[in-house]
Scaffold this motif. Structure first.
Motif, PDB file in Angstrom:
ATOM      1  N   ILE A   1       0.863  -1.177   0.000  1.00 32.65           N
ATOM      2  CA  ILE A   1       0.000   0.000   0.000  1.00 32.65           C
ATOM      3  C   ILE A   1       0.903   1.232   0.000  1.00 32.65           C
ATOM      4  CG2 ILE A   1      -1.671   1.323   1.346  1.00 32.65           C
ATOM      5  CD1 ILE A   1      -2.576  -1.371   2.556  1.00 32.65           C
ATOM      6  N   HIS A   2       0.703   2.121  -1.009  1.00 33.85           N
ATOM      7  CA  HIS A   2       1.547   3.306  -1.067  1.00 33.85           C
ATOM      8  C   HIS A   2       0.878   4.402  -1.888  1.00 33.85           C
ATOM      9  CE1 HIS A   2       4.965   5.826  -2.446  1.00 33.85           C
ATOM     10  NE2 HIS A   2       5.284   5.709  -1.166  1.00 33.85           N
ATOM     11  N   ALA A   3       0.864   5.606  -1.353  1.00 34.62           N
ATOM     12  CA  ALA A   3       0.399   6.812  -2.057  1.00 34.62           C
ATOM     13  C   ALA A   3      -0.983   6.645  -2.697  1.00 34.62           C
ATOM     14  CB  ALA A   3       1.424   7.244  -3.099  1.00 34.62           C
ATOM     15  N   GLY A   4      -1.913   6.040  -1.936  1.00 37.39           N
ATOM     16  CA  GLY A   4      -3.272   5.892  -2.438  1.00 37.39           C
ATOM     17  C   GLY A   4      -3.440   4.816  -3.488  1.00 37.39           C
ATOM     18  N   ARG A   5      -2.433   3.947  -3.598  1.00 37.65           N
ATOM     19  CA  ARG A   5      -2.490   2.855  -4.569  1.00 37.65           C
ATOM     20  C   ARG A   5      -2.066   1.553  -3.894  1.00 37.65           C
ATOM     21  NH1 ARG A   5      -0.263   7.208  -7.240  1.00 37.65           N
ATOM     22  NH2 ARG A   5       1.862   6.523  -6.940  1.00 37.65           N
ATOM     23  N   TYR A   6      -2.383   0.446  -4.558  1.00 39.08           N
ATOM     24  CA  TYR A   6      -1.918  -0.864  -4.100  1.00 39.08           C
ATOM     25  C   TYR A   6      -1.350  -1.624  -5.293  1.00 39.08           C
ATOM     26  CZ  TYR A   6      -6.156  -2.999  -6.088  1.00 39.08           C
ATOM     27  OH  TYR A   6      -7.146  -3.428  -6.939  1.00 39.08           O
ATOM     28  N   ALA A   7      -0.415  -2.498  -5.010  1.00 39.86           N
ATOM     29  CA  ALA A   7       0.170  -3.335  -6.064  1.00 39.86           C
ATOM     30  C   ALA A   7       0.774  -4.558  -5.403  1.00 39.86           C
ATOM     31  CB  ALA A   7       1.253  -2.574  -6.832  1.00 39.86           C
ATOM     32  N   GLY A   8       0.681  -5.683  -6.110  1.00 35.36           N
ATOM     33  CA  GLY A   8       1.278  -6.884  -5.543  1.00 35.36           C
ATOM     34  C   GLY A   8       1.063  -8.104  -6.400  1.00 35.36           C
ATOM     35  N   THR A   9       1.284  -9.241  -5.762  1.00 35.49           N
ATOM     36  CA  THR A   9       1.115 -10.525  -6.427  1.00 35.49           C
ATOM     37  C   THR A   9       0.109 -11.356  -5.645  1.00 35.49           C
ATOM     38  OG1 THR A   9       2.919 -11.557  -5.175  1.00 35.49           O
ATOM     39  CG2 THR A   9       3.491 -10.498  -7.277  1.00 35.49           C
ATOM     40  N   TRP A  10      -0.522 -12.300  -6.347  1.00 39.20           N
ATOM     41  CA  TRP A  10      -1.482 -13.188  -5.711  1.00 39.20           C
ATOM     42  C   TRP A  10      -1.267 -14.603  -6.249  1.00 39.20           C
ATOM     43  CZ3 TRP A  10      -5.010 -15.885  -8.705  1.00 39.20           C
ATOM     44  CH2 TRP A  10      -5.147 -15.452 -10.017  1.00 39.20           C
ATOM     45  N   GLN A  11      -1.684 -15.568  -5.464  1.00 43.24           N
ATOM     46  CA  GLN A  11      -1.586 -16.974  -5.853  1.00 43.24           C
ATOM     47  C   GLN A  11      -2.818 -17.699  -5.324  1.00 43.24           C
ATOM     48  OE1 GLN A  11       1.167 -17.993  -7.638  1.00 43.24           O
ATOM     49  NE2 GLN A  11       0.148 -19.965  -7.965  1.00 43.24           N
ATOM     50  N   HIS A  12      -3.470 -18.483  -6.179  1.00 43.77           N
ATOM     51  CA  HIS A  12      -4.616 -19.313  -5.802  1.00 43.77           C
ATOM     52  C   HIS A  12      -4.356 -20.691  -6.385  1.00 43.77           C
ATOM     53  CE1 HIS A  12      -9.136 -20.324  -6.436  1.00 43.77           C
ATOM     54  NE2 HIS A  12      -8.735 -20.757  -5.266  1.00 43.77           N
ATOM     55  N   ASP A  13      -3.931 -21.607  -5.527  1.00 43.14           N
ATOM     56  CA  ASP A  13      -3.493 -22.935  -5.963  1.00 43.14           C
ATOM     57  C   ASP A  13      -2.359 -22.771  -6.983  1.00 43.14           C
ATOM     58  OD1 ASP A  13      -5.375 -24.174  -4.264  1.00 43.14           O
ATOM     59  OD2 ASP A  13      -6.940 -23.998  -5.790  1.00 43.14           O
ATOM     60  N   LYS A  14      -2.545 -23.285  -8.207  1.00 44.07           N
ATOM     61  CA  LYS A  14      -1.471 -23.182  -9.209  1.00 44.07           C
ATOM     62  C   LYS A  14      -1.604 -21.945 -10.094  1.00 44.07           C
ATOM     63  CE  LYS A  14      -0.530 -28.093  -9.387  1.00 44.07           C
ATOM     64  NZ  LYS A  14      -0.345 -29.281 -10.210  1.00 44.07           N
ATOM     65  N   VAL A  15      -2.623 -21.142  -9.868  1.00 45.12           N
ATOM     66  CA  VAL A  15      -2.867 -19.957 -10.676  1.00 45.12           C
ATOM     67  C   VAL A  15      -2.452 -18.721  -9.879  1.00 45.12           C
ATOM     68  CG1 VAL A  15      -4.630 -18.605 -11.884  1.00 45.12           C
ATOM     69  CG2 VAL A  15      -4.816 -21.096 -11.791  1.00 45.12           C
ATOM     70  N   GLY A  16      -1.772 -17.791 -10.545  1.00 45.36           N
ATOM     71  CA  GLY A  16      -1.341 -16.570  -9.871  1.00 45.36           C
ATOM     72  C   GLY A  16      -1.232 -15.425 -10.849  1.00 45.36           C
ATOM     73  N   GLY A  17      -0.832 -14.286 -10.323  1.00 45.06           N
ATOM     74  CA  GLY A  17      -0.671 -13.127 -11.184  1.00 45.06           C
ATOM     75  C   GLY A  17      -0.366 -11.880 -10.373  1.00 45.06           C
ATOM     76  N   HIS A  18      -0.658 -10.750 -10.998  1.00 42.56           N
ATOM     77  CA  HIS A  18      -0.417  -9.446 -10.368  1.00 42.56           C
ATOM     78  C   HIS A  18      -1.747  -8.757 -10.115  1.00 42.56           C
ATOM     79  CE1 HIS A  18       3.430 -10.291 -12.377  1.00 42.56           C
ATOM     80  NE2 HIS A  18       3.933  -9.654 -11.342  1.00 42.56           N
ATOM     81  N   MET A  19      -1.727  -7.825  -9.168  1.00 39.57           N
ATOM     82  CA  MET A  19      -2.903  -7.012  -8.892  1.00 39.57           C
ATOM     83  C   MET A  19      -2.445  -5.587  -8.613  1.00 39.57           C
ATOM     84  SD  MET A  19      -3.670  -8.796  -5.184  1.00 39.57           S
ATOM     85  CE  MET A  19      -5.249  -8.067  -4.967  1.00 39.57           C
ATOM     86  N   PHE A  20      -3.268  -4.622  -9.020  1.00 42.65           N
ATOM     87  CA  PHE A  20      -2.876  -3.223  -8.856  1.00 42.65           C
ATOM     88  C   PHE A  20      -4.100  -2.338  -8.994  1.00 42.65           C
ATOM     89  CE2 PHE A  20      -2.463  -4.643 -13.176  1.00 42.65           C
ATOM     90  CZ  PHE A  20      -3.099  -3.665 -13.920  1.00 42.65           C
ATOM     91  N   GLY A  21      -4.055  -1.181  -8.372  1.00 42.78           N
ATOM     92  CA  GLY A  21      -5.166  -0.254  -8.494  1.00 42.78           C
ATOM     93  C   GLY A  21      -5.055   0.879  -7.510  1.00 42.78           C
TER      94      GLY A  21
END
Length: 164
Positions: A123-143
């Motif tokens: 969490i930084h400067a009114g935004r979020y960014a990171g990675t996620w994982q659900h079982d074998k599926v994953g990716g990035h998230m941001f907003g």
């Protein structure tokens, strides 16, 4: 005798600094819980291996965030829209700090009706960014983080860090 006096002074000084840090940590934890209560994370997420697809929309609305007694532990009650699921879920999560930056940390967190997730979300400067994982599926998230009330998200983020 002189070294003893110096050592005692240094010990007392270090204890005073540790006490100040404890108060500072409690203050920032309270500020973070207040910041997240009523906030919405509105953004996109990607899926690894599907880079040719546009990021999908996501939204998490946090109705309440409470600091728990255990170190780095918070209870978030969040409305999560994920696939066919749209429900409000209480979650006990860990939020670690990288300097003045909070990092939401999920390690094998089971969310009813959705499954088990891992994530690292900064969490930084009114935004979020990171990675996620659900079982074998994953990716990035941001907003962006839409804060409760009409405060500017970046201004509210400064309050979390105590930059005023």
């Amino acid at each position: 005798m002189r070294w003893f006096t110096l050592a005692a002074f240094m010990l007392l000084a270090s204890l005073a600094v540790a006490a100040d840090n404890t108060n500072d940590n409690a203050d920032r934890e309270t500020r973070l819980a207040n910041y997240l209560t009523g906030a919405s994370f509105v953004g996109k997420f990607t899926v690894d291996g599907k880079e040719d697809k546009l990021p999908k929309t996501e939204q998490y609305m946090i109705s309440k965030c409470e600091k728990m007694d255990a170190a780095d532990q918070y209870r978030l009650t969040a409305r999560i829209k994920y696939g066919e699921v749209d429900s409000e879920v209480p979650m006990e999560i860990k939020i670690l700090w990288s300097g003045q930056t909070p990092v939401i940390t999920l390690d094998s967190l089971w969310i009813p009706g959705m499954g088990t997730f891992d994530a690292r979300v900064m969490i930084h400067a009114g935004r979020y960014a990171g990675t996620w994982q659900h079982d074998k599926v994953g990716g990035h998230m941001f907003g962006k983080i839409v804060v409760a009330g009409s405060k500017d998200p970046a201004e509210a983020d400064e309050e979390v860090r105590g930059d005023q």
